[in-house]
Design a protein around this motif. Structure first.
Motif, PDB file in Angstrom:
ATOM      1  N   ARG A 141       0.833  -1.209   0.000  1.00  0.00           N
ATOM      2  CA  ARG A 141       0.000   0.000   0.000  1.00  0.00           C
ATOM      3  C   ARG A 141       0.863   1.253   0.000  1.00  0.00           C
ATOM      4  N   ILE A 142       1.943   1.205   0.770  1.00  0.00           N
ATOM      5  CA  ILE A 142       2.832   2.359   0.855  1.00  0.00           C
ATOM      6  C   ILE A 142       3.643   2.514  -0.425  1.00  0.00           C
ATOM      7  N   ALA A 143       3.908   1.391  -1.088  1.00  0.00           N
ATOM      8  CA  ALA A 143       4.825   1.402  -2.230  1.00  0.00           C
ATOM      9  C   ALA A 143       4.184   1.834  -3.532  1.00  0.00           C
ATOM     10  N   VAL A 144       2.858   1.926  -3.575  1.00  0.00           N
ATOM     11  CA  VAL A 144       2.187   2.208  -4.844  1.00  0.00           C
ATOM     12  C   VAL A 144       2.680   3.503  -5.473  1.00  0.00           C
ATOM     13  N   GLY A 145       2.634   4.580  -4.716  1.00  0.00           N
ATOM     14  CA  GLY A 145       3.017   5.887  -5.249  1.00  0.00           C
ATOM     15  C   GLY A 145       4.443   5.929  -5.763  1.00  0.00           C
ATOM     16  N   PRO A 146       5.438   5.624  -4.910  1.00  0.00           N
ATOM     17  CA  PRO A 146       6.821   5.701  -5.388  1.00  0.00           C
ATOM     18  C   PRO A 146       7.157   4.709  -6.486  1.00  0.00           C
ATOM     19  N   THR A 147       6.509   3.538  -6.480  1.00  0.00           N
ATOM     20  CA  THR A 147       6.795   2.549  -7.524  1.00  0.00           C
ATOM     21  C   THR A 147       6.310   3.035  -8.883  1.00  0.00           C
ATOM     22  N   PHE A 150       8.451   5.880 -10.055  1.00  0.00           N
ATOM     23  CA  PHE A 150       9.702   5.446 -10.664  1.00  0.00           C
ATOM     24  C   PHE A 150       9.443   4.825 -12.035  1.00  0.00           C
ATOM     25  N   GLY A 151       8.279   4.175 -12.209  1.00  0.00           N
ATOM     26  CA  GLY A 151       7.926   3.636 -13.517  1.00  0.00           C
ATOM     27  C   GLY A 151       7.853   4.725 -14.573  1.00  0.00           C
ATOM     28  N   VAL A 152       7.324   5.879 -14.192  1.00  0.00           N
ATOM     29  CA  VAL A 152       7.284   7.022 -15.109  1.00  0.00           C
ATOM     30  C   VAL A 152       8.704   7.455 -15.466  1.00  0.00           C
ATOM     31  N   GLN A 153       9.566   7.489 -14.445  1.00  0.00           N
ATOM     32  CA  GLN A 153      10.952   7.861 -14.697  1.00  0.00           C
ATOM     33  C   GLN A 153      11.643   6.836 -15.596  1.00  0.00           C
ATOM     34  N   ALA A 154      11.287   5.558 -15.424  1.00  0.00           N
ATOM     35  CA  ALA A 154      11.894   4.502 -16.240  1.00  0.00           C
ATOM     36  C   ALA A 154      11.553   4.673 -17.714  1.00  0.00           C
ATOM     37  N   ILE A 155      10.333   5.125 -17.997  1.00  0.00           N
ATOM     38  CA  ILE A 155       9.958   5.369 -19.397  1.00  0.00           C
ATOM     39  C   ILE A 155      10.838   6.457 -19.993  1.00  0.00           C
ATOM     40  N   LYS A 156      11.065   7.521 -19.235  1.00  0.00           N
ATOM     41  CA  LYS A 156      11.886   8.617 -19.741  1.00  0.00           C
ATOM     42  C   LYS A 156      13.357   8.219 -19.849  1.00  0.00           C
ATOM     43  N   PRO A 200      -0.828   9.565 -17.816  1.00  0.00           N
ATOM     44  CA  PRO A 200      -1.850   8.657 -17.270  1.00  0.00           C
ATOM     45  C   PRO A 200      -1.343   7.812 -16.108  1.00  0.00           C
ATOM     46  N   LEU A 201      -0.077   7.418 -16.145  1.00  0.00           N
ATOM     47  CA  LEU A 201       0.480   6.640 -15.042  1.00  0.00           C
ATOM     48  C   LEU A 201       0.536   7.464 -13.761  1.00  0.00           C
ATOM     49  N   THR A 202       0.895   8.731 -13.906  1.00  0.00           N
ATOM     50  CA  THR A 202       0.928   9.610 -12.738  1.00  0.00           C
ATOM     51  C   THR A 202      -0.458   9.779 -12.135  1.00  0.00           C
ATOM     52  N   ARG A 203      -1.452   9.971 -12.976  1.00  0.00           N
ATOM     53  CA  ARG A 203      -2.828  10.100 -12.492  1.00  0.00           C
ATOM     54  C   ARG A 203      -3.306   8.811 -11.837  1.00  0.00           C
ATOM     55  N   TYR A 204      -2.929   7.684 -12.420  1.00  0.00           N
ATOM     56  CA  TYR A 204      -3.342   6.382 -11.880  1.00  0.00           C
ATOM     57  C   TYR A 204      -2.725   6.162 -10.506  1.00  0.00           C
ATOM     58  N   ALA A 205      -1.470   6.555 -10.330  1.00  0.00           N
ATOM     59  CA  ALA A 205      -0.821   6.415  -9.027  1.00  0.00           C
ATOM     60  C   ALA A 205      -1.538   7.242  -7.969  1.00  0.00           C
ATOM     61  N   ARG A 206      -1.944   8.449  -8.337  1.00  0.00           N
ATOM     62  CA  ARG A 206      -2.651   9.301  -7.382  1.00  0.00           C
ATOM     63  C   ARG A 206      -3.991   8.700  -7.001  1.00  0.00           C
ATOM     64  N   SER A 207      -4.693   8.123  -7.984  1.00  0.00           N
ATOM     65  CA  SER A 207      -5.997   7.517  -7.684  1.00  0.00           C
ATOM     66  C   SER A 207      -5.844   6.309  -6.773  1.00  0.00           C
ATOM     67  N   LEU A 208      -4.793   5.516  -6.980  1.00  0.00           N
ATOM     68  CA  LEU A 208      -4.560   4.360  -6.116  1.00  0.00           C
ATOM     69  C   LEU A 208      -4.211   4.800  -4.700  1.00  0.00           C
ATOM     70  N   GLN A 209      -3.446   5.861  -4.585  1.00  0.00           N
ATOM     71  CA  GLN A 209      -3.092   6.377  -3.253  1.00  0.00           C
ATOM     72  C   GLN A 209      -4.339   6.834  -2.507  1.00  0.00           C
ATOM     73  N   LYS A 211      -7.374   5.737  -3.045  1.00  0.00           N
ATOM     74  CA  LYS A 211      -8.210   4.565  -2.798  1.00  0.00           C
ATOM     75  C   LYS A 211      -7.719   3.775  -1.611  1.00  0.00           C
ATOM     76  N   TRP A 212      -6.413   3.604  -1.514  1.00  0.00           N
ATOM     77  CA  TRP A 212      -5.845   2.779  -0.455  1.00  0.00           C
ATOM     78  C   TRP A 212      -5.376   3.603   0.751  1.00  0.00           C
ATOM     79  N   HIS A 213      -5.546   4.921   0.662  1.00  0.00           N
ATOM     80  CA  HIS A 213      -5.125   5.802   1.745  1.00  0.00           C
ATOM     81  C   HIS A 213      -3.661   5.588   2.080  1.00  0.00           C
ATOM     82  N   ALA A 214      -2.859   5.425   1.037  1.00  0.00           N
ATOM     83  CA  ALA A 214      -1.432   5.129   1.265  1.00  0.00           C
ATOM     84  C   ALA A 214      -0.733   6.283   1.949  1.00  0.00           C
ATOM     85  N   ALA A 215      -1.212   7.509   1.709  1.00  0.00           N
ATOM     86  CA  ALA A 215      -0.548   8.658   2.304  1.00  0.00           C
ATOM     87  C   ALA A 215      -0.698   8.674   3.819  1.00  0.00           C
TER      88      ALA A 215
END
Length: 216
Positions: A141-147, A150-156, A200-209, A211-215
């Motif tokens: 749950r905690i790892a969703v956002g940073p993972t 980093f996936g976005v960074q990996a694309i770049k 879209p990946l950035t937006r998806y990460a925010r929505s998951l955070q 949803k799961w209250h990772a923050a």
């Protein structure tokens, strides 16, 4: 100067973007699998395993990705192992990704209260059972956002593999720009395609955070 229409330029870039997406997926999945193995070693009770992983992470985090790609692409042939740009790019990005993901996930595991380890130990769980059933589900749950971040960074980061001759999006942009002498248009489209892939990946990460209250 070769005359290309806007549609032909865009088509050429989109065809090359397929390789960017494929390289990103392969290196991220392979790097994630290796990173998970490194994580298990990193949080184990063995000092030797922790030391090995720590050195691995420090080497790949402490050196530029471009240099790592050079070492794989030009270094392996020196020991008799010929690699194509695709293999070199995949290996270089996999090692780089695994080092960062292992460290990101280690922080998430350590964020789980130590009482969870003690409680699972009192249930006679071994080390791997504790990780699988108690620790990793909470750390995920905690790892969703940073993972995903980093996936976005990996694309770049895939743009760097153009330097070893792999024809991904940035390399295709350079080739088309040199052929058409329209760098502003070509590189503007390259930037737009990267944005379309990453946003879209950035937006998806925010929505998951949320949803799961990772923050929290």
């Amino acid at each position: 100067m070769i005359e290309f229409t806007f549609a032909q330029i865009l088509e050429g870039l989109l065809l090359a973007a397929r390789w960017t997406v494929l390289l990103s997926l392969v290196s991220f999945v392979a790097g994630g699998a290796l990173g998970l193995v490194l994580l298990v070693m990193r949080v184990s009770s063995s000092r030797a395993l922790r030391a090995i992983v720590r050195i691995y992470i420090e080497v790949f985090q402490g050196t530029p990705l471009l240099l790592q790609l050079f070492i794989v692409f030009f270094g392996l042939p020196l020991v008799g192992v010929d690699v194509s740009p695709w293999v070199a790019a995949t290996l270089g990005l996999t090692f780089f990704t695994s080092a960062y993901l292992a460290e990101i996930w280690r922080g998430c595991v350590e964020a789980v209260p130590k009482g969870q380890w003690e409680a699972s130990s009192s249930l006679a769980m071994n080390y791997f059972e504790q990780l699988r059933h108690v620790i990793l589900p909470q750390a995920a749950r905690i790892a969703v956002g940073p993972t995903v971040g980093f996936g976005v960074q990996a694309i770049k980061d895939t743009a760097l593999v153009s330097i070893i001759g792999f024809a991904e999006l940035t390399k295709a942009g350079t080739i088309i720009s040199n052929a058409t002498f329209r760098p502003f248009l070509v590189y503007g489209l390259v930037a737009l395609i990267y944005f379309v892939l990453c946003y879209p990946l950035t937006r998806y990460a925010r929505s998951l955070q949320r949803k799961w209250h990772a923050a929290r």
